[in-house]
Scaffold this active site. Sequence first.
Site, mmCIF file in Angstrom:
data_model
loop_
_atom_site.group_PDB
_atom_site.id
_atom_site.type_symbol
_atom_site.label_atom_id
_atom_site.label_comp_id
_atom_site.label_asym_id
_atom_site.label_seq_id
_atom_site.Cartn_x
_atom_site.Cartn_y
_atom_site.Cartn_z
ATOM 1 N N TYR A 144 29.021 29.798 40.218
ATOM 2 C CA TYR A 144 30.421 30.174 40.455
ATOM 3 C C TYR A 144 30.585 31.659 40.198
ATOM 4 C CZ TYR A 144 35.538 30.268 39.892
ATOM 5 O OH TYR A 144 36.875 30.547 40.003
ATOM 6 N N ASP A 239 25.698 38.254 37.878
ATOM 7 C CA ASP A 239 27.063 37.942 37.479
ATOM 8 C C ASP A 239 27.012 37.494 36.021
ATOM 9 O OD1 ASP A 239 29.572 37.084 37.006
ATOM 10 O OD2 ASP A 239 29.700 35.675 38.688
ATOM 11 N N LYS A 267 35.393 37.854 30.713
ATOM 12 C CA LYS A 267 35.438 36.994 29.521
ATOM 13 C C LYS A 267 35.296 37.759 28.197
ATOM 14 C CE LYS A 267 34.853 33.023 32.317
ATOM 15 N NZ LYS A 267 34.014 32.538 33.387
HETATM 16 C C1 LIG Z 1 34.541 32.795 34.847
HETATM 17 C C2 LIG Z 1 33.571 33.344 35.821
HETATM 18 C C3 LIG Z 1 33.964 34.140 36.905
HETATM 19 C C4 LIG Z 1 35.408 34.360 37.264
HETATM 20 O O1 LIG Z 1 36.088 35.089 36.315
HETATM 21 P P1 LIG Z 1 37.698 34.994 36.269
HETATM 22 O O2 LIG Z 1 38.080 35.947 35.176
HETATM 23 O O3 LIG Z 1 38.025 33.569 36.008
HETATM 24 O O4 LIG Z 1 38.185 35.454 37.610
HETATM 25 C C5 LIG Z 1 32.981 34.712 37.692
HETATM 26 N N1 LIG Z 1 31.682 34.506 37.425
HETATM 27 C C6 LIG Z 1 31.256 33.747 36.399
HETATM 28 C C7 LIG Z 1 29.805 33.590 36.149
HETATM 29 C C8 LIG Z 1 32.188 33.123 35.566
HETATM 30 O O5 LIG Z 1 31.764 32.340 34.568
#
Ligand SMILES: *Cc1c(COP(=O)(O)O)cnc(C)c1O
Length: 430
Positions: A144, A239, A267
């Site tokens: 994701y 990511d 995060k």
């Molecule tokens: C949470 C997450 C996102 C998205 O971040 P948001 O702040 O919710 O838009 C993208 N990549 C990874 C790996 C994530 O865990």
Amino acid sequence: MQTKKSQELFQRAQKVLPGGVNSPVRAFKSVGRDPIFIQRANGSKMWDVDGNMYIDYIGSWGPMLLGHAHPDVVDAVKQATEGGLSFGTPSEMEVLIGELICEMVPSIDVVRMVNSGTEATMSAIRLARAYTNRDKIIKFEGCYHGHGDSFLIKAGSGALTLGTPDSPGVTEGTARDTLIAQFNNIQSVKELFENNKDTIAAVIIEPVAGNMGCVAPSDSFLDDLRNVCTKNNALLIFDEVMTGFRLARGGAQELFGVTPDLTTLGKVIGGGMPVGAYGGRREIMSMISPSGSVYQAGTLSGNPIAMASGYTMLTYINKHNDLYDALEKKGAAIEEGIRNVISRKSYPVSVNRVGSMFTLFFTDKVVNDFETASSSDRDKFAAYFGSMLEQGIYIPPSQFEAAFISTAHTDGDIEQTLSAVEVALEKVFG
Ligand SMILES: *Cc1c(COP(=O)(O)O)cnc(C)c1O
């Protein structure tokens, strides 16, 4: 467990918010329950509006590395608010956090602050396309990367949970430019490169997957990925929105010793405030507006309150470099405790953990990619979740999310959690 007030709030919420929530997994849909409404949180604990207390393993889906309402972060935010909530002009804190990020994350020479992980990944992909002058990207099934159109193809997390891996509203053209490989299968990546010569701009990956549940990369996978990208002149994007500052001071790239071209963060970087960032080599990042022509902007980007929160978080991490050892110990204690229960009763449950991220899968298969993750029995997971919640342990309400341990979790919390796991598994299988 009394949840009257939560139920009342959810009734009202459903009238004015889609599904009663502002982000899908929160709705508890896949575990067949109604969500509970949290009133406040401190350390490892959360309290709901009906006064129930929980040991929390969601940690706001990752940011709460130090537990909830850490006094340093709260003080910094309080202090920053006194000076005004937003300027829309440069401020010193942006320089301080920028310097800190570039120093901490191995691959980052230059960084751009944004407001969410989604914004970071969307911008990084645009930049990779501009830099390589190519259109296609490769992502991995079950990973994701936020809700940008390009990523909602076989995405993890909420998309998986609700069984809509290909969201309506994403155009065919966009979907065509997103190629799907299998996690931990370098051959699947090589084949895509062979069949799409000189058209692939970038490979984006969660170096440790957290959005199909926690899935670690196999021994040489990230190294191989690095080599394949280099050979094909495509950018490698890690990511690290979830893994950044969580698995190590410099994220998964430091832990595994593999350097991507671009990194996305979110995060933990905001300490609980809405912050994201993307960065990489100077040569690539200098293409971003206004030093280059790739447009990307944000009215509230670098917001002084959010920067104060993030800067305090990162500064704390820098001052306490034993923090990751402590998290590893807590993680190991939880993993070992759960494995003991499972092996004693021969339950068909598979446990994955990397540092302070972990997931129980209700399958006897080793889970190392999306296919094995989805072999998990989701009805059993729902029953497990329900029992844990009723015992005051708040784990993510989805089979496809990782649970997070914070520095605030005590030995007592862990002991209580392990007893609850034993009771919950007994209930699921008994
Ligand atoms: C949470 C997450 C996102 C998205 O971040 P948001 O702040 O919710 O838009 C993208 N990549 C990874 C790996 C994530 O865990």
